[in-house]
Design a protein around this motif. Structure first.
Motif, PDB file in Angstrom:
ATOM      1  N   TYR A  23       0.815  -1.215   0.000  1.00 60.82           N
ATOM      2  CA  TYR A  23       0.000   0.000   0.000  1.00 60.82           C
ATOM      3  C   TYR A  23       0.852   1.270   0.000  1.00 60.82           C
ATOM      4  O   TYR A  23       0.533   2.254  -0.669  1.00 60.82           O
ATOM      5  CB  TYR A  23      -0.930   0.005   1.223  1.00 60.82           C
ATOM      6  CG  TYR A  23      -2.099  -0.933   1.115  1.00 60.82           C
ATOM      7  CD1 TYR A  23      -3.142  -0.674   0.225  1.00 60.82           C
ATOM      8  CD2 TYR A  23      -2.182  -2.072   1.905  1.00 60.82           C
ATOM      9  CE1 TYR A  23      -4.221  -1.544   0.135  1.00 60.82           C
ATOM     10  CE2 TYR A  23      -3.260  -2.939   1.831  1.00 60.82           C
ATOM     11  CZ  TYR A  23      -4.270  -2.669   0.934  1.00 60.82           C
ATOM     12  OH  TYR A  23      -5.336  -3.513   0.831  1.00 60.82           O
ATOM     13  N   ASP A  24       1.902   1.255   0.794  1.00 64.18           N
ATOM     14  CA  ASP A  24       2.675   2.482   0.959  1.00 64.18           C
ATOM     15  C   ASP A  24       3.265   2.967  -0.382  1.00 64.18           C
ATOM     16  O   ASP A  24       3.230   4.152  -0.723  1.00 64.18           O
ATOM     17  CB  ASP A  24       3.782   2.292   1.977  1.00 64.18           C
ATOM     18  CG  ASP A  24       4.679   1.105   1.630  1.00 64.18           C
ATOM     19  OD1 ASP A  24       4.243   0.266   0.806  1.00 64.18           O
ATOM     20  OD2 ASP A  24       5.801   1.037   2.156  1.00 64.18           O
ATOM     21  N   ASN A  32       2.082  11.493  -5.465  1.00 64.33           N
ATOM     22  CA  ASN A  32       3.018  12.193  -6.362  1.00 64.33           C
ATOM     23  C   ASN A  32       2.340  12.603  -7.678  1.00 64.33           C
ATOM     24  O   ASN A  32       2.564  13.710  -8.198  1.00 64.33           O
ATOM     25  CB  ASN A  32       4.227  11.315  -6.664  1.00 64.33           C
ATOM     26  CG  ASN A  32       5.117  11.143  -5.440  1.00 64.33           C
ATOM     27  OD1 ASN A  32       5.101  11.976  -4.529  1.00 64.33           O
ATOM     28  ND2 ASN A  32       5.881  10.055  -5.409  1.00 64.33           N
ATOM     29  N   ASN A  33       1.493  11.696  -8.195  1.00 64.41           N
ATOM     30  CA  ASN A  33       0.774  12.027  -9.433  1.00 64.41           C
ATOM     31  C   ASN A  33      -0.214  13.176  -9.213  1.00 64.41           C
ATOM     32  O   ASN A  33      -0.387  14.047 -10.082  1.00 64.41           O
ATOM     33  CB  ASN A  33       0.033  10.800  -9.953  1.00 64.41           C
ATOM     34  CG  ASN A  33       0.979   9.759 -10.518  1.00 64.41           C
ATOM     35  OD1 ASN A  33       2.087  10.095 -10.963  1.00 64.41           O
ATOM     36  ND2 ASN A  33       0.586   8.485 -10.489  1.00 64.41           N
ATOM     37  N   GLN A  59      -3.490  10.358   1.810  1.00 60.57           N
ATOM     38  CA  GLN A  59      -2.401  10.452   2.781  1.00 60.57           C
ATOM     39  C   GLN A  59      -2.875  10.362   4.235  1.00 60.57           C
ATOM     40  O   GLN A  59      -2.234   9.701   5.069  1.00 60.57           O
ATOM     41  CB  GLN A  59      -1.644  11.774   2.579  1.00 60.57           C
ATOM     42  CG  GLN A  59      -0.384  11.901   3.429  1.00 60.57           C
ATOM     43  CD  GLN A  59       0.435  13.119   3.045  1.00 60.57           C
ATOM     44  OE1 GLN A  59      -0.059  14.017   2.372  1.00 60.57           O
ATOM     45  NE2 GLN A  59       1.687  13.140   3.468  1.00 60.57           N
ATOM     46  N   THR A  60      -4.001  10.995   4.530  1.00 58.84           N
ATOM     47  CA  THR A  60      -4.440  11.103   5.927  1.00 58.84           C
ATOM     48  C   THR A  60      -5.390   9.983   6.339  1.00 58.84           C
ATOM     49  O   THR A  60      -5.359   9.518   7.491  1.00 58.84           O
ATOM     50  CB  THR A  60      -5.126  12.467   6.157  1.00 58.84           C
ATOM     51  OG1 THR A  60      -4.254  13.504   5.747  1.00 58.84           O
ATOM     52  CG2 THR A  60      -5.487  12.665   7.620  1.00 58.84           C
ATOM     53  N   ASP A  61      -6.217   9.540   5.388  1.00 61.28           N
ATOM     54  CA  ASP A  61      -7.273   8.571   5.749  1.00 61.28           C
ATOM     55  C   ASP A  61      -6.951   7.149   5.297  1.00 61.28           C
ATOM     56  O   ASP A  61      -7.018   6.197   6.088  1.00 61.28           O
ATOM     57  CB  ASP A  61      -8.611   9.015   5.156  1.00 61.28           C
ATOM     58  CG  ASP A  61      -9.040  10.384   5.686  1.00 61.28           C
ATOM     59  OD1 ASP A  61      -8.796  10.644   6.873  1.00 61.28           O
ATOM     60  OD2 ASP A  61      -9.582  11.196   4.893  1.00 61.28           O
ATOM     61  N   ILE A  62      -6.623   6.979   4.008  1.00 65.35           N
ATOM     62  CA  ILE A  62      -6.472   5.615   3.490  1.00 65.35           C
ATOM     63  C   ILE A  62      -5.141   5.009   3.916  1.00 65.35           C
ATOM     64  O   ILE A  62      -5.082   3.830   4.318  1.00 65.35           O
ATOM     65  CB  ILE A  62      -6.601   5.632   1.959  1.00 65.35           C
ATOM     66  CG1 ILE A  62      -8.010   6.083   1.554  1.00 65.35           C
ATOM     67  CG2 ILE A  62      -6.302   4.256   1.368  1.00 65.35           C
ATOM     68  CD1 ILE A  62      -8.224   6.194   0.063  1.00 65.35           C
TER      69      ILE A  62
END
Length: 358
Positions: A23-24, A32-33, A59-62
């Motif tokens: 995932y990371d 980035n895209n 970034q914050t949730d998934i």
């Protein structure tokens, strides 16, 4: 494609509770895209806001949920929202791409049409110029033929009358007086000279021979007891001019000046030549002046000098004549100006177009 893979992995993991996919790496690639998409200048405020929201979701949730292995159901809702946001952005970009392509095609079509229009306009302008020049040439040619015809009639009238008088004597079987015989012979010689001069004039219309103006003016001759001065500017000394026409005109003006200074104390003739620069015109003008220190002309004589074929030296003179010079200059699209003061002298100015010739 990365958001689709992440959403798919989350759906699978929400059923199996397996935490295997990377995932990371995928989520970082998506972020980035998104950052690169935000640099696109054509995106509007709504699209920028959607990108900010999608980046925050990734970034914050998934990311925390996917890495922790807990709360896949909540992560799946976030992934679906992110998919919808990116789908809307993708649709907007696709519409913009089609608009840009359409504008580019319109630009190419407009450019082609503009070139066709410009070329058509250029051809039309050249056609108008050619037609206008042909009409002007025909007009000049008619004026030229008319001037030569009138010149011939004027210069031969008195000589033909003299020959007719002589023939009348012969027909009456009377021996002509010596003076009548001399007049007849002189008339024949003058007619030959006139015909030769007219042939030169007519041929000069077709003769492309040119000569440096300085050499042409230096070839003008006057009697030894008369002083002649040349004032020729450097920029016209080597200017190529129609040799026959200019020589005939200048020679006749000098002959008139010679006749004007005969019997005067100061016998001086000056020929000047210079270029008139016209800053607001495409064509420059050549100015040729013949000045003399003769007795000058009264206003009455000066007015008659501008009438067709007026001459103050009728009889023995077989040259062009002053008014014939005016006709010749007109045929060359030029102008003649006469300034004369009794007791001071006369200046005849000839202004000729150069037609951009240097």
């Amino acid at each position: 494609m990365s958001i689709v893979r992440v959403a798919g992995w989350i759906r699978v993991d929400s059923k199996t509770n397996d935490v295997e996919p990377p995932y990371d790496r995928e989520i970082t690639l998506i972020i980035n895209n998104i950052d690169r998409l935000q640099t696109l200048e054509f995106l509007g405020p709504n699209e920028i806001s959607l990108l900010h929201r999608t980046r925050e979701l990734m970034q914050t949730d998934i990311m925390p949920i996917a890495l922790s292995g807990r709360g896949y159901d909540q992560a799946l809702r976030y992934a679906v929202e992110a998919e919808q946001n990116l789908a809307r952005i993708s649709k907007f970009i696709d519409v913009h791409r089609r608009e840009v392509k359409g504008k580019e095609e319109f630009r190419r079509t407009f450019t082609r049409s503009l070139w066709v229009f410009v070329l058509t306009l250029v051809v039309l302008i050249f056609g108008v110029i050619i037609v206008t020049q042909n009409a002007e040439f025909g007009k000049r040619r008619n004026e030229y033929v008319r001037s030569v015809a009138l010149l011939h009639a004027h210069m031969t009238r008195s000589r033909v009358a003299a020959l007719r008088l002589f023939l009348d004597y012969v027909n009456d079987q009377r021996s002509p007086a010596p003076e009548i015989l001399r007049a007849a012979l002189e008339a024949v010689k003058e007619l030959e000279a006139i015909n030769s001069g007219l042939v030169r004039i007519v041929n000069s219309e077709r003769d492309a021979h040119t000569e440096a103006l300085g050499e042409l003016l230096q070839g003008i001759r006057v009697p030894l007891d008369i002083k002649i001065g040349l004032e020729i500017e450097r920029n016209v000394k080597y200017l190529q001019v129609p040799a026959i026409q200019v020589h005939l005109v200048v020679e006749e003006l000098v002959n008139n000046a010679v006749a004007a200074v005969v019997g005067t104390q100061t016998k001086q003739i000056t020929i000047r030549a210079r270029l008139l620069n016209r800053y607001f015109s495409f064509a420059n003008k050549l100015l040729i002046q013949v000045a003399d220190t003769g007795g000058g002309m009264t206003s009455g004589i000066l007015d008659k000098a501008a009438t067709p074929f007026f001459s103050t030296r009728a009889g023995s003179h077989v040259g062009l004549g002053l008014t014939s010079c005016i006709e010749m200059v007109k045929a060359m699209q030029g102008k003649v100006k006469i300034d004369s003061t009794p007791g001071v002298g006369t200046v005849v100015s000839v202004l000729l177009p150069l037609n951009n010739q240097r």
